[in-house]
Design a protein around this motif. Structure first.
Motif, PDB file in Angstrom:
ATOM      1  N   PHE A 194     -37.362  12.914  28.748  1.00  0.00           N
ATOM      2  CA  PHE A 194     -37.971  14.237  28.603  1.00  0.00           C
ATOM      3  C   PHE A 194     -37.134  15.122  27.682  1.00  0.00           C
TER       4      PHE A 194
ATOM      5  N   ARG B 118     -35.630   9.104  33.180  1.00  0.00           N
ATOM      6  CA  ARG B 118     -36.703  10.096  33.026  1.00  0.00           C
ATOM      7  C   ARG B 118     -36.157  11.399  32.442  1.00  0.00           C
ATOM      8  N   ARG B 119     -35.017  11.852  32.955  1.00  0.00           N
ATOM      9  CA  ARG B 119     -34.429  13.112  32.493  1.00  0.00           C
ATOM     10  C   ARG B 119     -34.147  13.077  30.997  1.00  0.00           C
TER      11      ARG B 119
ATOM     12  N   GLN C 150     -37.908  14.211  24.111  1.00  0.00           N
ATOM     13  CA  GLN C 150     -39.218  14.720  23.727  1.00  0.00           C
ATOM     14  C   GLN C 150     -39.186  16.231  23.544  1.00  0.00           C
ATOM     15  N   ARG C 151     -38.468  16.939  24.412  1.00  0.00           N
ATOM     16  CA  ARG C 151     -38.418  18.388  24.334  1.00  0.00           C
ATOM     17  C   ARG C 151     -37.766  18.849  23.036  1.00  0.00           C
TER      18      ARG C 151
END
Length: 246
Positions: free
Chosen positions: A58, A54-55, A61-62
């Motif tokens: 994200f 998950r980290r 995507q960031r």
């Protein structure tokens, strides 16, 4: 260490990356740019054993979201890795024309993914309402009555056919409602029970109209469970060559 590639932009894109932007990894690897043939690749060192946690999802995507705020970016999917910086620069040079065409195509556009599934109870009620034969067989088999094994088989077959027809009709309804508000669309993988899985390429200035059309469709089609993801980088609408999926 291999090179992790987030996306591709034109060289000289203003405000592409702020100082100190961090990407995937634990600790996060600093994001940097590589340039060749008038193109820029947004990269970082790739940590060993990278997995879709998950980290890191994200973080990927960031980086793309921040970069896209400064101009058009071709997003690569999570896990795109090249052997080293030299290989990335070589790919930029070899495919610069393709990347420029793709950047023109996605400039000032984002992706919305729309999935639609049936509310089963609503659809079955409509099937019963619309077919006297299905209503008769359903009543006969439900009450016991004079129902035969063949009646039950026929009821199951007629219901399955009616539901398939409704799926096809509702898929057309979704397309007719949303396609006029998008520049392009692409179907995604089919799934069990899924009526629609389509990604739409939508201009940033047209996004409000697209989402309004989704809401109108939702109100007009209570049999549909509509789920919208976005705005997203336009992953489904770009072709890139510099990296292979790890």
């Amino acid at each position: 260490m291999t090179t992790y590639v987030y996306g591709i932009a034109r060289a000289g894109t203003p405000r592409l990356l702020p100082d100190g932007l961090a990407g995937v990894g634990d600790p996060p690897r600093p994001v940097r740019v590589l340039r060749s043939a008038g193109m820029t690749a947004i990269v970082s060192d790739c940590p060993p054993g990278l997995r879709p946690k998950r980290r890191d999802l994200f973080a990927h995507q960031r980086v793309l979201t921040v970069a896209a705020a400064g101009g058009a970016v071709l997003p690569l999917r999570f896990g795109s890795v090249s052997p080293d910086d030299a290989a990335v620069r070589s790919a930029l040079a070899d495919h610069a024309e393709l990347y420029r065409e793709q950047l023109d195509h996605v400039a000032d556009r984002v992706e919305y993914n729309v999935k639609a599934m049936h509310h089963e109870n609503v659809v079955l009620r409509r099937v019963l309402d619309e077919s006297p034969e299905i209503r008769r067989l359903n009543e006969t088999t439900r009450t016991g009555g004079d129902a035969t094994y063949q009646d039950r088989l026929r009821l199951g077959r007629l219901v399955a056919e009616a539901v398939r027809d409704r799926e096809a009709e509702d898929a057309r309804t979704v397309e007719e409602a949303l396609a006029p508000h998008a520049g392009a669309s692409l179907p995604g993988p089919e799934g069990t029970g899924r009526v629609v899985n389509v990604s739409y390429l939508v201009g940033r200035d047209e996004a409000a109209g697209f989402l309004a059309a989704v809401e109108e469709l939702r109100e007009a089609s209570p049999q549909l469970d509509l789920r919208v993801s976005g705005p997203l980088p336009p992953y489904s609408f770009v072709r890139t060559e510099p990296a292979e999926v790890a």
